[in-house]
Structure formats: C-alpha cells, structure tokens
Scaffold this motif. Structure first.
Motif, mmCIF file in Angstrom:
data_model
loop_
_atom_site.group_PDB
_atom_site.id
_atom_site.type_symbol
_atom_site.label_atom_id
_atom_site.label_comp_id
_atom_site.label_asym_id
_atom_site.label_seq_id
_atom_site.Cartn_x
_atom_site.Cartn_y
_atom_site.Cartn_z
ATOM 1 N N GLY A 403 0.845 -1.187 0.000
ATOM 2 C CA GLY A 403 0.000 0.000 0.000
ATOM 3 C C GLY A 403 0.879 1.235 0.000
ATOM 4 O O GLY A 403 1.827 1.334 0.780
ATOM 5 N N ILE A 405 0.719 5.362 0.278
ATOM 6 C CA ILE A 405 -0.142 6.497 0.625
ATOM 7 C C ILE A 405 0.686 7.778 0.646
ATOM 8 O O ILE A 405 1.890 7.764 0.900
ATOM 9 C CB ILE A 405 -0.844 6.292 1.980
ATOM 10 C CG1 ILE A 405 0.161 6.013 3.100
ATOM 11 C CG2 ILE A 405 -1.865 5.173 1.882
ATOM 12 C CD1 ILE A 405 -0.482 5.869 4.481
ATOM 13 N N GLU A 433 -3.093 5.455 -2.682
ATOM 14 C CA GLU A 433 -4.164 6.287 -2.126
ATOM 15 C C GLU A 433 -3.606 7.641 -1.679
ATOM 16 O O GLU A 433 -2.422 7.763 -1.311
ATOM 17 C CB GLU A 433 -4.803 5.598 -0.906
ATOM 18 C CG GLU A 433 -5.566 4.328 -1.223
ATOM 19 C CD GLU A 433 -6.982 4.598 -1.689
ATOM 20 O OE1 GLU A 433 -7.407 5.770 -1.632
ATOM 21 O OE2 GLU A 433 -7.653 3.629 -2.084
ATOM 22 N N THR A 435 -4.242 10.242 1.274
ATOM 23 C CA THR A 435 -4.903 10.437 2.564
ATOM 24 C C THR A 435 -3.965 11.221 3.468
ATOM 25 O O THR A 435 -2.763 10.951 3.526
ATOM 26 C CB THR A 435 -5.303 9.110 3.220
ATOM 27 O OG1 THR A 435 -5.948 9.383 4.466
ATOM 28 C CG2 THR A 435 -4.107 8.196 3.474
ATOM 29 N N TYR A 443 -10.233 8.835 7.466
ATOM 30 C CA TYR A 443 -9.963 7.901 6.371
ATOM 31 C C TYR A 443 -8.575 7.291 6.512
ATOM 32 O O TYR A 443 -8.366 6.102 6.248
ATOM 33 C CB TYR A 443 -10.099 8.597 5.020
ATOM 34 C CG TYR A 443 -9.825 7.659 3.865
ATOM 35 C CD1 TYR A 443 -10.706 6.615 3.593
ATOM 36 C CD2 TYR A 443 -8.683 7.792 3.079
ATOM 37 C CE1 TYR A 443 -10.450 5.728 2.552
ATOM 38 C CE2 TYR A 443 -8.421 6.914 2.046
ATOM 39 C CZ TYR A 443 -9.305 5.888 1.786
ATOM 40 O OH TYR A 443 -9.047 5.001 0.771
ATOM 41 N N TYR A 447 -8.010 3.387 6.579
ATOM 42 C CA TYR A 447 -7.129 2.747 5.587
ATOM 43 C C TYR A 447 -6.060 1.908 6.270
ATOM 44 O O TYR A 447 -5.834 0.742 5.922
ATOM 45 C CB TYR A 447 -6.475 3.802 4.699
ATOM 46 C CG TYR A 447 -5.516 3.188 3.701
ATOM 47 C CD1 TYR A 447 -5.967 2.790 2.449
ATOM 48 C CD2 TYR A 447 -4.179 2.975 4.029
ATOM 49 C CE1 TYR A 447 -5.101 2.186 1.548
ATOM 50 C CE2 TYR A 447 -3.313 2.378 3.133
ATOM 51 C CZ TYR A 447 -3.773 1.978 1.893
ATOM 52 O OH TYR A 447 -2.917 1.374 1.016
ATOM 53 N N SER A 448 -5.403 2.482 7.248
ATOM 54 C CA SER A 448 -4.289 1.799 7.900
ATOM 55 C C SER A 448 -4.745 0.613 8.728
ATOM 56 O O SER A 448 -4.125 -0.454 8.711
ATOM 57 C CB SER A 448 -3.514 2.785 8.780
ATOM 58 O OG SER A 448 -3.033 3.875 8.016
ATOM 59 N N ALA A 451 -5.771 -2.349 6.407
ATOM 60 C CA ALA A 451 -4.853 -2.745 5.333
ATOM 61 C C ALA A 451 -4.524 -4.230 5.380
ATOM 62 O O ALA A 451 -4.519 -4.907 4.354
ATOM 63 C CB ALA A 451 -3.575 -1.901 5.405
#
Length: 570
Positions: A403, A405, A433, A435, A443, A447-448, A451
C-alpha cells in the motif's frame, strides 16, 4: 498400533477414490459398493468390494455384512435400507442425518429450529406458474428455484430473474419436488470443512470458492480478502450448523458472505466435499483421512487441520472432446508445485468432474502467479485446447501486497520512480491512495487499520513538512511502514526526515532518504521477499545488476578513459 478395521463405503466415485488413498496409508480396508471398475475400486484390489448400486437395498445389505462400520461418499443413497441395517452395523453419519440433508428443503426446515441464518425460502405445492409468481412477489425477484432432491453441480437449480423466466424454470425442473429461495446478494462464496467427532466439532479454515453455472471451479485456501474475524465467524457458523445433526464424519458447509460482512448458510453436505480437496496437499490431515479418523474414533489434533501453506485448487472438467481433460492435466504437469489428481473416469463429457489440480506456495500471491498459465489455458486462451468451459474462468485479480499512501497529490512525483520499479520490475501492482493525517484523519485511520485484512503486507507513506502521515499510519497497523520524506518545504525535506525518523518508542517507522522512493520500493520488496521466493529472486537480480553496472561497466570505462576524461563525459 492400529488394528485393521474394515469400512464399507456406499459409492466409489472420485471422493471414494481419494478416501481409499487415505485409508491405504492407515492400513484401513475400504469395501466399496459401486459398479465394477469404479474410480475407488481401481486403486484397491481385494475381494471385499461389492458390485451393485448404492441405492439398491439388497446390495447395501450385502455390503453391511462385510464391514465394521458403514459410511457414504454421496448423499443419494437409500436411507430406508440404511435404517434397516443400522441394527447390525454402525452407520456414520446416521441415516436420520443423511435423510434430512439429502432433501434440501427438509435440511432448511431442520436448521431453522437452530437459529441458523439462511435466505428466506418457500415450498411449492403444485409447481404452477401462478404459485411461483406469487412466491416471487413475496420473496422478490430475482430468486432461485431449486429441486429438493437429486440436485448437485448445478443440476436442479434455475435462476428466476423475472416473471418472464418462470415458464422456462418450471420446464427445466419439471416433475421434481421444488422450493424457491430468495436471491442472496453476496460478495463472496465461502466454505468450511467441518469434522464431527465423538468429542466435539472441529473445522478447517475458511476457503473462497468460485462457481460457474453452479459448479465449483476454483478454491482459494485460505479465503482471500477476508479478515480473521470473518474467518472465525464462518468457522463458528459451520460448526454450529453441523452440530445440529447426529453422527460422525466430515461435512462440507457452503455459505454466502454478504456486503455487510454477515454470513448466510447456502447448504451443507454430510460427506467429504469438493471445497476440501486442497487439504490433501495443504494440511497435515486431509479431509479424507479426517473422515476416517472421526468415524473410527482415532485422534485428530486440531492443529493438524490448519493450512500449512496457501493453496489454489482447480477442478478439471470434461470438455468438447473425450480427451480434453487430459490436455489440462498434461499442461498442469509443467506447473511448479502442482499436484495433479485424475479420477479414472475414462472418456470425459462436458461439465463432468474428471480431476483436479492443487497448487501450493509460501504465499497466496505466489500461488496465484504460479497457476496463472494453467488458468489461461483452461479459460480459452488457447483455442486449440478444445476445453469446453461455458465462460472464461476469472482472470487473476491479484490483490495488492504493498500500500502506498501520500498526504497530497503533489507527493506523487516523488513516488513515481518507486511505483514504477514495483510494477515494472517486481511485478507488484501497489495500492495507491491519497490520505492526509491532518485533512482526512478518519480515512487515514480506516485505511491503515484495515490494510492487513485486504492483503497488504507493507505500507509506504510519503509526506513533507511535519510529515505525520507515516507515524500515524504505523499507530493504526501492525504492518511494517516505510516513510519517504518529501523535499519541498522551506527546510528542503530535512524537517520531514527528522519527523519520520524520530518516532516515539513503540511506533517504529523505517525511514529512507529524502525523496528516495526507489529505496522505499526496494525495502518493501525485500520485506516481501522474506516470504516470497519469486520476489526475493528479483531483489537478488536487481542487486547483481547494480553491482555489475557499477564495477564492470562504469569502473572499467573510467580505467580506460582516466578519471578526468570520464568526468567530462558525465
């Protein structure tokens, strides 16, 4: 020391064949009732077998006289004959359980007493279009029309999307006892193999099943993209469902996972099950051996039902020619870590299960990459294969393992070199993403924290200025987080570097140099490579190339030109 018990088996198809393989290793004699040269009989030659039908009472009585215990590999047996012989030989699971489960409507009626979540359903009394239309108004369209009995591998089911489909549905299932079931708007079909012993109910992990025309084509073990919580809930529901029935042995429980992460029971089978074939290679004790151990009261350590390494199982179906399935098996022989099982059924016919292939690997991602060429073959990529699949098998949608970010889209240009290295060199398509720890904190936290359940193994977080994003992401996940300080602030990224590297004790963040997304990508690949041999090999190849370029190419050239001339050409 094990004695030499004899187990009578009603049915000698592919399930009986694989049970025979497990029995042979434990010195258990299986006496099979089925046609001569049935798949199970082919691999065990002895005079204890019986020729005949597993629905024929006289044949069942003869088999009962030759064994210590009687079991089945198929539900479609004469339960009244089983009821008759149970006074002479132990029957597992019980004839009552088999009789209830073999009628899917009675199965649902029985389970409704135990608070098992199921889709709403209605029985048809006279099988008329008017009756089914009225049920459709009550349950809503679309719905499934199902035969109560003799339904398997798509036979006996019909999708009724609108009222216009009613005549065709009734024609397709005419002269059958029917019921209608509300359509389950599921996100995934999952299954759990359950083992019922005299001491309790055990379960294998939750797997994901992919169906085509109601025939299981693929099984992913463990299920992809589900949290451990859902895995545990699915196993608990499966165990609760099986606990509602008498008798010992293996049961296959199929469920729907809904968008809100709740579960509905689809149906269960009181026998070894197609969704559990992966257990032969992926678990210490296969479902076939577990069934024998359960009915013979032999120990089954719960840990032996855990998945040792991820697996993908592909059913080999009969195709357009009698030998089409053999082409699939031959192609599978060249796939690394692939185990090929052919069932000895002779000439194939469209849709018939002729065998299966199981691929194992250290990670699900590696297993997906390994089996991809075989899926391309059976999915019709090779038109000369003559493999008859009504649709192309689903192309692999390998879930991201990295991921990436960033706090702002302005950080993207810093990340591009690392993103391209992951995608183009390592074959890792990252999840990307935007964020912000400050502008979108909710968010960022969601997200974290989610994940890992999505399959992410490593997070790369880029941030400039105060650069709180990597540390905040690390606070919400147990995954490794790699911080990339972004240049662009008044202090040229030094402030971001200090912010990321000075995380408080207990919230570690790996930190690379300012704007060095290449090293972030390489570090992520090294972390994944510790568990994925394919990625590790690419990491080693990358390092070797860098070494050769530095020493063999640049070093030699500088020696030839001299350092001053070399510098002028730079």
């Amino acid at each position: 020391m094990l004695s030499t018990p004899s187990v009578g088996v009603l049915g000698g198809g592919q399930l009986g064949r694989m049970m025979m393989e497990a029995a042979n290793r434990l010195n258990i004699q299986l006496n099979v009732l089925d046609a001569p040269n049935s798949p199970a009989k082919q691999i065990s030659a002895h005079d204890g077998h019986a020729n005949g039908s597993f629905t024929d009472p006289p044949s069942m009585r003869r088999l009962a006289e030759t064994c210590d215990i009687l079991t089945t590999e198929i539900e479609h047996v004469d339960t009244y004959a089983l009821e008759e012989v149970c006074s002479k030989v132990k029957v597992e699971p019980t004839w009552r359980t088999i009789r209830t489960i073999q009628d899917k409507f009675n199965q649902k009626e029985h389970l409704s007493k135990f608070d098992i979540p199921m889709a709403d359903y209605r029985e048809l009394s006279n099988n008329t279009a008017e009756e089914l239309a009225a049920i459709g108004e009550e349950l809503g369209f679309p719905m499934m029309l199902k035969s109560k009995t003799q339904a398997y591998d798509g036979r006996g089911n019909y999708s009724v999307k609108t009222k216009a489909d009613i005549p065709a549905a009734l024609k397709a299932l005419e002269n059958r006892p029917l019921y209608a079931e509300k359509w389950a708007n599921f996100t995934m079909e999952v299954a759990v193999i359950v083992v019922k012993t005299k001491d309790g109910v055990l379960s294998y992990p939750t797997v994901e099943t992919v169906q085509e025309d109601s025939i299981c084509k693929l099984v992913y073990a463990p299920a992809r993209n589900i949290s451990d919580e859902i895995n545990q809930q699915a196993q608990a529901l499966a165990r609760k469902t099986v606990a509602a029935f008498d008798g010992l042995g293996v049961f296959g429980v199929e469920m729907f996972l809904l968008p809100d992460n709740s579960l509905l029971l689809c149906e269960l089978a009181c026998r070894i099950h197609n969704s559990g074939h992966y257990t032969i290679e992926a678990c210490s004790i296969s479902q076939f051996e577990a069934h024998l151990r359960a009915i013979l009261d032999l120990p089954i350590p719960a840990q032996s039902l855990e998945i040792r390494e991820p697996a993908i199982m592909l059913n080999i179906l009969g195709g357009a020619t009698p030998e089409a399935h053999l082409q699939v098996a031959e192609r599978a022989l060249s796939i690394p870590n692939a185990s090929v099982h052919l069932y000895g059924k002779g000439a194939g016919r469209p849709g018939r299960k002729m065998g299966h292939v199981t691929v194992t690997a250290r990670t699900m991602e590696e297993a997906e990459r390994t089996i991809a060429p075989l899926l391309e073959f059976v999915g019709g990529a090779n038109p000369e294969s003559n493999i008859l699949y009504t649709q192309t098998l689903p192309r692999l949608n390998v879930r991201p393992t990295v991921g990436v970010i960033m706090g702002s889209d302005s950080d993207l240009k810093t990340l591009i070199p690392g993103l391209r290295l992951l995608r183009d060199y390592f074959g890792i398509n990252p999840e990307v993403e935007i964020t912000s720890a400050h502008r979108t904190p909710e968010y960022m936290a969601t997200y974290s924290s989610t994940a890992a359940s999505r399959g992410i193994k490593v997070i790369i977080a880029a941030a400039g200025g105060a650069a709180h994003l990597p540390g905040m992401a690390a606070a919400y996940t147990a995954l490794p987080v790699i911080g990339v300080p972004v240049k662009g602030s008044a202090l040229d990224g030094v402030d971001s570097l200090y912010s990321i590297v000075q995380m408080p004790r207990g919230v570690p963040v790996a930190t690379v140099g300012i704007n060095n997304s290449i090293n972030a990508a390489l570090l992520a690949a090294r972390i994944l490579g510790a568990f994925d041999a394919g990625v590790q090999a690419k990491v080693e190849a990358y390092a070797k190339t860098a070494k050769e370029e530095n020493l063999d190419l640049k070093g030699v050239k500088m020696k030839e030109l001299g350092w001053d001339a070399y510098h002028q050409q730079m």
